[in-house]
Scaffold this motif. Structure first.
Motif, short mmCIF file in Angstrom:
data_model
loop_
_atom_site.label_atom_id
_atom_site.label_comp_id
_atom_site.label_asym_id
_atom_site.label_seq_id
_atom_site.Cartn_x
_atom_site.Cartn_y
_atom_site.Cartn_z
N THR A 1 0.85 -1.19 0.00
CA THR A 1 0.00 0.00 0.00
C THR A 1 0.88 1.24 0.00
OG1 THR A 1 -0.10 0.11 2.40
CG2 THR A 1 -1.81 -1.19 1.30
N HIS A 2 0.28 2.39 -0.22
CA HIS A 2 1.05 3.63 -0.30
C HIS A 2 1.75 3.99 1.01
CE1 HIS A 2 -2.74 4.96 1.45
NE2 HIS A 2 -2.10 6.02 1.90
N LYS A 3 1.39 3.33 2.11
CA LYS A 3 2.02 3.61 3.40
C LYS A 3 3.43 3.03 3.52
CE LYS A 3 -2.36 3.94 5.78
NZ LYS A 3 -3.22 3.43 6.85
N LEU A 4 3.77 2.10 2.64
CA LEU A 4 5.11 1.50 2.57
C LEU A 4 5.53 0.72 3.80
CD1 LEU A 4 7.03 4.50 0.96
CD2 LEU A 4 5.92 2.60 -0.20
N GLU A 5 4.58 0.28 4.62
CA GLU A 5 4.92 -0.42 5.85
C GLU A 5 5.66 -1.73 5.59
OE1 GLU A 5 0.94 -0.72 7.24
OE2 GLU A 5 0.96 1.25 8.15
N LYS A 6 5.12 -2.57 4.75
CA LYS A 6 5.76 -3.87 4.48
C LYS A 6 6.80 -3.78 3.37
CE LYS A 6 2.58 -6.98 6.40
NZ LYS A 6 2.85 -8.23 6.98
#
Length: 90
Positions: free
Chosen positions: A13-18
């Protein structure tokens, strides 16, 4: 031994967490980022590649038909077909 080139596309996702975690693990395992992070429809993508030695390299045959010919037959745009292929729906 033959050299095999491998290419993978990592998505998050755009949050780039993984994405950060996955890319870091892949770099540790000999993968290298190709270009920068791309964003499309709320998702982030990072292309990764590596060369590895294998007893027998797998030969990947090119598609017999172009995506444009395929899209005409089933009535979808090229983007729709490529998205479906990525999601393994086709």
């Amino acid at each position: 031994m033959e050299t095999t080139a491998e290419y993978k596309l990592v998505k998050d996702t755009h949050k780039l967490e993984k994405l950060e975690q996955i890319v870091s693990e892949m770099i540790t395992n000999g993968w290298k980022p190709v270009g920068g992070i791309a964003f499309n429809n709320g998702f982030a993508y990072q292309a990764m590649a590596r060369l590895s030695k294998s007893p027998k390299a797998e030969v990947i045959k090119p598609l017999k038909e172009s995506p444009k010919e395929t899209t005409r037959e089933i009535g979808l745009t090229t983007s729709q077909v490529m998205g479906a292929r990525y999601r393994e729906e086709i």
